[in-house]
Design a protein around this motif. Structure first.
Motif, PDB file in Angstrom:
ATOM      1  N   VAL A  54      13.415   3.088  -2.041  1.00 42.06           N
ATOM      2  CA  VAL A  54      12.745   4.296  -1.751  1.00 42.06           C
ATOM      3  C   VAL A  54      12.487   5.201  -2.929  1.00 42.06           C
ATOM      4  O   VAL A  54      13.658   5.655  -3.579  1.00 42.06           O
ATOM      5  CB  VAL A  54      13.207   4.973  -0.536  1.00 42.06           C
ATOM      6  CG1 VAL A  54      12.468   6.352  -0.139  1.00 42.06           C
ATOM      7  CG2 VAL A  54      13.293   4.082   0.629  1.00 42.06           C
ATOM      8  N   LEU A  55      11.513   5.359  -3.512  1.00 44.15           N
ATOM      9  CA  LEU A  55      11.265   6.054  -4.691  1.00 44.15           C
ATOM     10  C   LEU A  55      11.079   7.568  -4.414  1.00 44.15           C
ATOM     11  O   LEU A  55      11.404   8.472  -5.486  1.00 44.15           O
ATOM     12  CB  LEU A  55       9.974   5.791  -5.313  1.00 44.15           C
ATOM     13  CG  LEU A  55       9.938   4.120  -5.813  1.00 44.15           C
ATOM     14  CD1 LEU A  55       8.647   4.026  -6.548  1.00 44.15           C
ATOM     15  CD2 LEU A  55      10.930   3.780  -7.077  1.00 44.15           C
ATOM     16  N   ASP A  56      10.657   8.130  -3.525  1.00 46.32           N
ATOM     17  CA  ASP A  56      10.431   9.423  -3.215  1.00 46.32           C
ATOM     18  C   ASP A  56      10.221   9.638  -1.356  1.00 46.32           C
ATOM     19  O   ASP A  56      10.280   8.851  -0.805  1.00 46.32           O
ATOM     20  CB  ASP A  56       9.206  10.013  -3.731  1.00 46.32           C
ATOM     21  CG  ASP A  56       9.545  11.369  -4.665  1.00 46.32           C
ATOM     22  OD1 ASP A  56       9.961  12.189  -3.848  1.00 46.32           O
ATOM     23  OD2 ASP A  56       9.140  11.266  -5.983  1.00 46.32           O
ATOM     24  N   ARG A  57      10.355  11.032  -1.195  1.00 46.57           N
ATOM     25  CA  ARG A  57       9.931  11.423   0.160  1.00 46.57           C
ATOM     26  C   ARG A  57       8.650  11.189   0.724  1.00 46.57           C
ATOM     27  O   ARG A  57       7.949  12.078   0.023  1.00 46.57           O
ATOM     28  CB  ARG A  57      10.831  12.850   0.198  1.00 46.57           C
ATOM     29  CG  ARG A  57      11.032  13.487   1.375  1.00 46.57           C
ATOM     30  CD  ARG A  57      11.611  14.830   1.256  1.00 46.57           C
ATOM     31  NE  ARG A  57      10.783  15.628   0.322  1.00 46.57           N
ATOM     32  CZ  ARG A  57       9.973  16.325   1.011  1.00 46.57           C
ATOM     33  NH1 ARG A  57       9.804  16.342   2.515  1.00 46.57           N
ATOM     34  NH2 ARG A  57       9.130  17.241   0.416  1.00 46.57           N
ATOM     35  N   CYS A  58       8.465  10.626   1.850  1.00 49.19           N
ATOM     36  CA  CYS A  58       7.176  10.685   2.495  1.00 49.19           C
ATOM     37  C   CYS A  58       7.278  11.115   3.693  1.00 49.19           C
ATOM     38  O   CYS A  58       8.388  11.394   4.330  1.00 49.19           O
ATOM     39  CB  CYS A  58       6.807   9.234   2.550  1.00 49.19           C
ATOM     40  SG  CYS A  58       5.329   8.977   3.508  1.00 49.19           S
ATOM     41  N   GLY A 104       0.924  -1.171  -0.156  1.00 45.78           N
ATOM     42  CA  GLY A 104      -0.002  -0.061   0.054  1.00 45.78           C
ATOM     43  C   GLY A 104       0.776   1.277   0.020  1.00 45.78           C
ATOM     44  O   GLY A 104       0.137   2.390   0.169  1.00 45.78           O
ATOM     45  N   CYS A 105       2.079   1.190  -0.182  1.00 51.40           N
ATOM     46  CA  CYS A 105       2.927   2.481  -0.270  1.00 51.40           C
ATOM     47  C   CYS A 105       3.329   2.773  -1.584  1.00 51.40           C
ATOM     48  O   CYS A 105       4.027   2.006  -2.233  1.00 51.40           O
ATOM     49  CB  CYS A 105       4.208   2.144   0.708  1.00 51.40           C
ATOM     50  SG  CYS A 105       5.035   3.626   0.826  1.00 51.40           S
ATOM     51  N   PRO A 106       3.068   4.092  -2.031  1.00 53.31           N
ATOM     52  CA  PRO A 106       3.505   4.490  -3.033  1.00 53.31           C
ATOM     53  C   PRO A 106       4.925   5.117  -3.215  1.00 53.31           C
ATOM     54  O   PRO A 106       5.570   5.275  -4.485  1.00 53.31           O
ATOM     55  CB  PRO A 106       2.622   5.428  -3.738  1.00 53.31           C
ATOM     56  CG  PRO A 106       2.162   6.322  -2.461  1.00 53.31           C
ATOM     57  CD  PRO A 106       2.349   5.096  -1.337  1.00 53.31           C
ATOM     58  N   TYR A 107       5.778   4.945  -2.230  1.00 46.83           N
ATOM     59  CA  TYR A 107       6.839   5.608  -1.849  1.00 46.83           C
ATOM     60  C   TYR A 107       8.134   4.549  -1.903  1.00 46.83           C
ATOM     61  O   TYR A 107       9.185   4.940  -1.961  1.00 46.83           O
ATOM     62  CB  TYR A 107       6.938   6.559  -0.739  1.00 46.83           C
ATOM     63  CG  TYR A 107       6.138   7.599  -0.885  1.00 46.83           C
ATOM     64  CD1 TYR A 107       6.523   8.943  -1.459  1.00 46.83           C
ATOM     65  CD2 TYR A 107       4.777   7.610  -0.478  1.00 46.83           C
ATOM     66  CE1 TYR A 107       5.594   9.912  -1.701  1.00 46.83           C
ATOM     67  CE2 TYR A 107       3.817   8.712  -0.583  1.00 46.83           C
ATOM     68  CZ  TYR A 107       4.293   9.724  -1.143  1.00 46.83           C
ATOM     69  OH  TYR A 107       3.675  10.878  -1.360  1.00 46.83           O
ATOM     70  N   ASN A 127      -4.038   1.644   3.281  1.00 47.38           N
ATOM     71  CA  ASN A 127      -3.999   1.353   1.848  1.00 47.38           C
ATOM     72  C   ASN A 127      -3.427   0.021   1.571  1.00 47.38           C
ATOM     73  O   ASN A 127      -2.476  -0.005   1.351  1.00 47.38           O
ATOM     74  CB  ASN A 127      -3.130   2.702   1.135  1.00 47.38           C
ATOM     75  CG  ASN A 127      -3.589   2.585  -0.612  1.00 47.38           C
ATOM     76  OD1 ASN A 127      -4.445   2.121  -0.781  1.00 47.38           O
ATOM     77  ND2 ASN A 127      -2.629   2.957  -1.156  1.00 47.38           N
ATOM     78  N   ALA A 157       9.112   0.421  -3.388  1.00 50.08           N
ATOM     79  CA  ALA A 157       9.064  -0.502  -4.435  1.00 50.08           C
ATOM     80  C   ALA A 157       9.857  -1.568  -4.044  1.00 50.08           C
ATOM     81  O   ALA A 157      11.044  -1.523  -3.436  1.00 50.08           O
ATOM     82  CB  ALA A 157       8.997  -0.029  -5.696  1.00 50.08           C
TER      83      ALA A 157
END
Lengths: 206, 374, 648
Positions: free
Chosen positions: B43-47, B30-33, B196, B35
């Motif tokens: 870690v794809l981006d900053r959460c 459930g995390c879009p940040y 999510n 993968a």
């Protein structure tokens, strides 16, 4: 029609890149030159041209051309295409006598920056202006079917407010020269819509 | 300590960069940040969430092992025992084809296929290897799909990421197959469902796998590529005897044996901090450790739910059972305890003090000192 | 509507942008050729001429770069036809190698003007520079207009000046001049037949020195150049663009160039200093009109230089004064040397007012302090409006894919950026991916260098970016170099079908000329393949496929790989009236907003301006006034709350 109460007379048009304020300012400048004034129309950009704040400096004189930029605190009229940008312009160019015409529809900044409370912004605009008129230009434009008409509605509002030394005839002539055929008709009705809106907008005095 | 609220930044610093990530896959649910890519959490981006499910569900963030054990097993926790035990037996699938495809006795595959068949569950969250690739989380909905997932992968499989493939609102009853760290993560997910993602509350059955260590695919796969065409691999095995070789079965070349020492560099360093060899939070745990003969699994039945399934499966002629010799039981308990001691020792070494055992909390006072005294 | 630029209405006052005034000046001077490479703040000049190229019989072209543009213009001059080359400051740097040699050979019988604009404040550029220095450096005549009307007059005059000294003349603008609209009084348009173009100085085997357009022998050519320069100086002493206003013996003399003259005049006006301060407004700058300047220096004890960017006049006048042996007079010089003006950024009348009040020790209160205080308190409400790409911009899609591919790859890959809208990639619009950005084509050039560092342990994958127009301008030689020298990187060419940053000008890949007529397409893909690079084409709006393509190319880790990211610029779509593909909406019950599992991914990270955050409801919204229905946010939304429906 107001005469040149002050020389130079300074109008600031404040908005966001992409709102069409550069074109709007050019229309005003063309109308002024048509009426025999000397105009200078110059745009300054905030951080950027795209999505950043854009401020047009319109300076009106008789005879010699002015320099391009309005000095701090020296606006006579501010036409705000967006509330926060109007407030920003008041901070830089406002004074106790400034008349402000505002399109109250906010344009949200991107990049995670949040928009302030709209009521607070409205109150601040009213406090910092001698007289404030709100004109729901974007809403009307969307009703007409395209937000692109926002600037011509505001041009109509500006003409109807009778704060500039140039009246509706010259502005309508500019629209006629700029837009062919059917485009002229729809822009003229946008212009008239603006005139109507400003008639109904009770000026709020601070 | 299980109440600590942290987010993905802390997960990145305190788990991923700290070398503690076991590869369970819970954090990406459930995390879009985040993968998973080629055996790594990315870690794809900053959460900016400071109270995130990634932290809450990670088995290597502070975990009250005692509390969770009581909650999942329904009996008081004894750190010196290999979890709650109703029975420990040697079990195998009656179907030879399942045994062939699965590991040793093929019990896990057989039991889950039976559970699907009898309608106890609708789907199974497990891991699957696509041809040539590292394993990934998968939701099997039929016995056939399940069979495709059979066999030990030896690689950290990020199984729990499969929950992101279950649409919100889906009411399927689930079984989850996984190793100890995954059972811990699942217990955490059940305790606080992800905002999510699929609903772990629907998990009706957990099947734990014994685990000595797991391989990191990002290191292991390049090693494999040097010795064979990875798309032709059928199965891996570490035979009991001599216990020093890692066997790769391929479609073309048959068995290729590699010295176990050659693949040790690919062992996930995080595994040295793992206390749970037998997946203590599961309903049923299975593995090969302790079995006397090749072709049989050692199975620990832990909960009444697990016992019920075993009983029905025997009655249906799916599995067959024989008792585990006492000596084997002693050995199994010893290895499980030894694992716990090692984990505590390594955690104490990492922090520099026995007072700080990293993610493990809730152990009775004095126990740690007693375990580490030698 | 007929173009006002070519209105045959002498004496009429019209509102023209500085750039349009430059175009009108060139048309009044009867140019036959105009060439340019797009670059703000000069991009509007060539289109203004192109609009009337048919009726005025002018050849216009968008050249692939500024050096070629200058060469094209020079040939016209060699053949006796007046020509205009247009470029921004960076473009002048590209063209300098030719210009330096052109000065040596001299021009032909057709006058030649090079309009260059600087960009104080870097409003539309990656750098600030003072191009006037090139005039001093390489002996170029130089003029600088104050406003739109003077720009028109000056450009027209510059052609005659150019012909009388046989040199190309630089007219320097600044962004404020180019983009300010002002009253311009139209002059006469040229009438009658244009003369025949002919390269008259045919090499004469009995008199080889007549081979005019080669600068050999160089010392001789250089000496000749300096002789021409003295003639040019004489002309500038009487040029109509240097004017003095003020008392005969001013207490303080302001020497101001270009737009700074208007700021200075306003400052003098605001401070009521007309009786005390004189203003020498200079438009004809180089070669320095020594007599004019010395004449005014001798009448004052205080000089204030007002000019943007470098101390060009300031330094030159002080040199002149030192060399003229007039030290007895004892002048105090003020300007950048005294710290009254910075050597960077745009200046305005406010800075001149500050300098004058300081030097002359006068009090002046321009603004109401109470009001200012009150206003300042409200400014806490005013948020920054960060730079962004447009709604529907394909670069956002490309950067999203790059960001994810680099993260997934996990080897600390990075992006060598380049010049164009995608330069915004250094910040939030490109998710901070672009890490270097210098000159046109430099992304590819710099990537070349990184690609050879493997021998020193360098193991990070490198991605170079190039816009489509940038590719033809300067990235192509770098690509050839990369393949030839076996470098190692992935080049992404962001082919959005236009030179978008500067106003959608066509380029060799578009199949359209500056005039709008059809042109052969110089096939970018074929060019890349011809170099030997591995080439593939992606539509960045297929996010998954694009991310995978970048990842695959990065992983190859040898040789040069090219991905052409092909998707039309959203603004071009609007211009071509291409309807939105999707209608977009947010299902509020599905939007999880600030919760874990989203954390406002669409409005906080993805950042398309067509998305709004409703902070009261805690939900994302589509701003229908801005959304263009590209559909990308629906693919990014982690909760499936943003829905796209194909519009039929």
């Amino acid at each position: 029609m107001a005469d040149l109460s002050k020389e130079p007379f300074n109008l600031i048009v404040a908005g966001v890149g992409g709102q069409g304020n550069v074109l709007l300012s050019a229309f005003i400048g063309m109308a002024l030159v048509r009426e025999g004034f000397t105009a200078s129309v110059s745009d300054t950009f905030g951080v950027s041209q795209r999505g950043g704040s854009v401020t047009s400096h319109i300076r009106i004189s008789r005879g010699v051309a002015c320099s391009s930029l309005v000095l701090e605190g020296q606006a006579d009229v501010i036409l705000g295409m967006e509330p926060v940008e109007t407030l920003r312009a008041l901070g830089e160019f406002g004074n106790r006598a400034v008349i402000t015409i505002v399109n109250p529809r906010p344009m949200q900044p991107t990049g995670g920056v949040s928009y302030p409370d709209l009521d607070e912004v409205r109150q601040a605009i009213i406090k910092l202006s001698a007289r404030t008129m709100f004109v729901n230009a974007t809403e009307e434009a969307l009703e007409m079917g395209d937000p692109i008409y926002t600037n011509v509605i505001l041009l109509g509002a500006l003409a109807g407010a009778d704060v500039l030394p140039v009246g509706r005839e010259a502005m309508v002539e500019v629209l006629k020269a700029r837009f062919p055929g059917a485009l002229y008709d729809v822009n003229l009705s946008a212009f008239k819509k603006g005139e109507e809106l400003i008639r109904d907008a009770a000026g709020i005095f601070s | 300590m299980s109440g600590t609220k942290r987010g993905s930044r802390n997960l990145l610093e305190d788990v991923l960069k700290a070398g503690l990530c076991t590869g369970c896959g819970a954090c990406v649910t459930g995390c879009p940040y985040m993968a998973i890519h080629e055996g790594r959490i990315v870690v794809l981006d900053r959460c900016t969430i400071e109270d995130g499910d990634c932290w809450r569900h990670c088995p290597r963030t502070p975990t009250d092992v005692s509390g969770f054990s009581e909650k999942t097993q329904g009996v008081p926790f004894d750190f010196l025992e290999p979890g709650a035990i109703i029975a420990v037996e040697m079990v195998r699938s009656v179907d030879a084809a399942v045994r062939e495809k699965g590991q040793d006795g093929g019990v896990v595959t057989a039991l889950l296929a039976f559970a699907l068949d009898e309608g106890m569950i609708d789907s199974v969250v497990c891991s699957k290897k696509d041809a040539g690739g590292a394993p990934h989380g998968f939701v099997a909905r039929t016995a056939r799909e399940l069979l495709e997932c059979a066999g030990s992968s030896y690689e950290a499989a990020f199984t729990l990421e499969a929950f992101r493939k279950i649409p919100a609102g889906n009411a399927d009853r689930l079984a989850v197959v996984g190793v100890g760290c995954q059972m811990e993560a699942l217990a955490k997910m059940k305790a606080a469902a992800p905002v999510n993602g699929g609903n772990p509350q629907n998990v009706q059955l957990t099947v734990g796998l014994f685990c000595g260590w797991a391989l990191r695919s990002d290191i292991f796969r390049p090693l494999l590529e040097e010795i064979c065409d990875t798309s032709r691999i059928v199965k891996f095995d570490i035979p009991h005897s001599p216990g020093t070789s890692f066997d790769v079965y391929t479609k073309d070349a048959g068995k290729i044996s590699i010295p176990l020492d050659d693949i040790r560099p690919a062992i996930n360093p995080a595994c040295q901090y793992c206390w749970d060899m037998t997946a203590e939070f599961a309903d049923i745990s299975a593995g090969s450790a302790g079995s006397s003969f090749h072709g049989w699994n050692t199975v620990i039945t832990r909960t009444p739910r697990g016992a019920g399934l075993m009983k029905r499966a025997v009655a249906a002629g799916i599995i067959e059972i024989q008792p585990l010799p006492e000596s084997r039981m002693t050995k199994l308990k010893a290895s499980a305890l030894n694992r716990k001691k090692n984990a505590l020792r390594n955690l104490a070494r990492k922090s520099g003090t026995r007072e700080d055992l990293g993610y493990i909390s809730g152990l009775p006072a004095g126990l740690v000192d007693a375990l580490l005294k030698d | 509507m007929a173009s006002v630029i070519a209105a045959d209405n002498p004496g009429a006052a019209v509102l023209l942008m500085g750039n349009e005034a430059v175009a009108r000046g060139a048309i009044e001077a009867g140019i036959g050729v105009a060439s340019a490479y797009p670059g703000s703040p000069t991009s509007e000049i060539l289109p203004a001429i192109a609009d009337v190229s048919g009726e005025r019989d002018i050849y216009v072209e968008w050249s692939t770069n500024e050096k070629v543009a200058l060469e094209v213009a020079a040939a016209s001059s060699f053949a006796g036809i007046r020509s205009l080359a247009v470029m921004k400051q960076n473009g002048l740097n590209v063209a300098l190698d030719f210009l330096v040699n052109l000065n040596m050979t001299g021009i032909g019988e057709g006058g030649m003007v090079v309009f260059v604009s600087d960009d104080p404040g870097a409003m539309t550029s990656g750098n600030e520079q003072d191009s006037r220095m090139a005039a001093k450096w390489f002996d170029n005549p130089l003029l600088e207009p104050e406003n739109a009307h003077e720009a028109k007059e000056m450009v027209a005059w510059a052609f005659e000046f150019s012909e009388s000294v046989n040199l190309p003349v630089i007219v320097r603008g600044v962004t404020r001049l180019c983009y300010t609209r002002g009253n311009v009084v139209l002059g006469d348009l040229p009438a009658g037949m244009r003369k025949k173009a002919r390269f008259s100085d045919v090499w004469d085997m009995y008199n080889p020195t007549k081979s005019k357009f080669t600068a050999t022998p160089s010392p001789v050519a250089h000496r000749l150049l300096h002789e021409k320069f003295e003639k040019a100086r004489e002309i500038l002493e009487n040029a109509p663009f240097n004017r003095y206003s003020g008392p005969d013996n001013p207490e303080l003399l302001i020497i101001a160039t270009g737009v700074s003259a208007a700021y200075s005049a306003e400052a003098v006006d605001v401070l009521h200093l007309k009786e005390r301060v004189g203003l020498l407004k200079m438009g004809a700058l180089w070669p320095l009109p020594k007599k004019t300047i010395l004449q005014w220096l001798s009448r004052t004890k205080n000089v204030l230089f007002v000019e943007e960017m470098d101390a060009f006049m300031e330094g030159s006048v002080m040199e002149l004064w030192a060399g003229a042996g007039l030290h007895d007079g004892g002048i105090r010089f003020h300007g950048k040397c005294s710290g009254h003006f910075p050597p960077c950024n745009e200046q305005g009348a406010d800075l001149v007012i500050k300098a004058l009040t300081d030097i002359l020790k006068i009090e002046h209160q321009l603004i109401d302090a109470d009001y200012k205080r009150e206003a300042a308190e409200y400014m806490r409400l005013v948020p920054n409006r960060p730079i962004n790409m447009c709604a529907g911009c394909p670069h956002r899609a490309t950067y999203w894919a790059i960001k994810n591919a680099i993260a997934l790859d996990g080897r600390n890959g990075f992006v060598c950026g380049d010049i164009g809208c995608y330069a915004m990639g250094f910040g939030p619009p490109g998710f901070f991916q672009a890490r270097t950005m210098h000159a046109m084509g430099s992304g590819t050039g710099v990537a070349n260098g990184f690609g050879h560092l493997g021998r020193f342990g360098f193991d990070q994958p490198v991605i170079a970016l190039s816009g489509d127009s940038t590719f033809y301008h300067a990235a192509l030689p770098a690509l050839v170099n990369a393949v030839y020298n076996r470098s190692n990187f992935t080049l992404l060419i962001l082919d959005n079908g236009a030179t978008a940053m500067t106003g959608f000008q066509p380029h060799p890949g578009t199949g359209v000329l500056a005039t709008g007529e059809p042109a052969p397409v110089v096939d970018m893909e074929a060019l890349c393949r011809a170099t030997g690079a591995e080439v593939m084409v992606c539509d960045p709006f297929n996010l998954t496929e694009t991310t995978q393509a970048i990842l695959t190319m990065m992983k190859k880790n040898a040789g040069v790989r090219v991905i052409i990211m092909r998707h039309l610029c959203q603004l071009v779509k609007v211009k071509r009236k291409i309807a939105p593909r999707y209608s977009m909406r947010v299902e509020p019950e599905k939007c999880i907003g600030e919760s874990c599992g989203c954390d406002r991914l669409c409005t906080r990270v993805f950042g398309c301006p067509g998305l709004m955050w409703d902070s009261r409801a805690g939900k994302a919204m589509i701003d229908e006034a801005i959304c263009v229905g590209c559909g990308l946010c629906a693919d990014v939304c982690p909760a499936g709350a943003i829905r796209k429906e194909e519009v039929h």
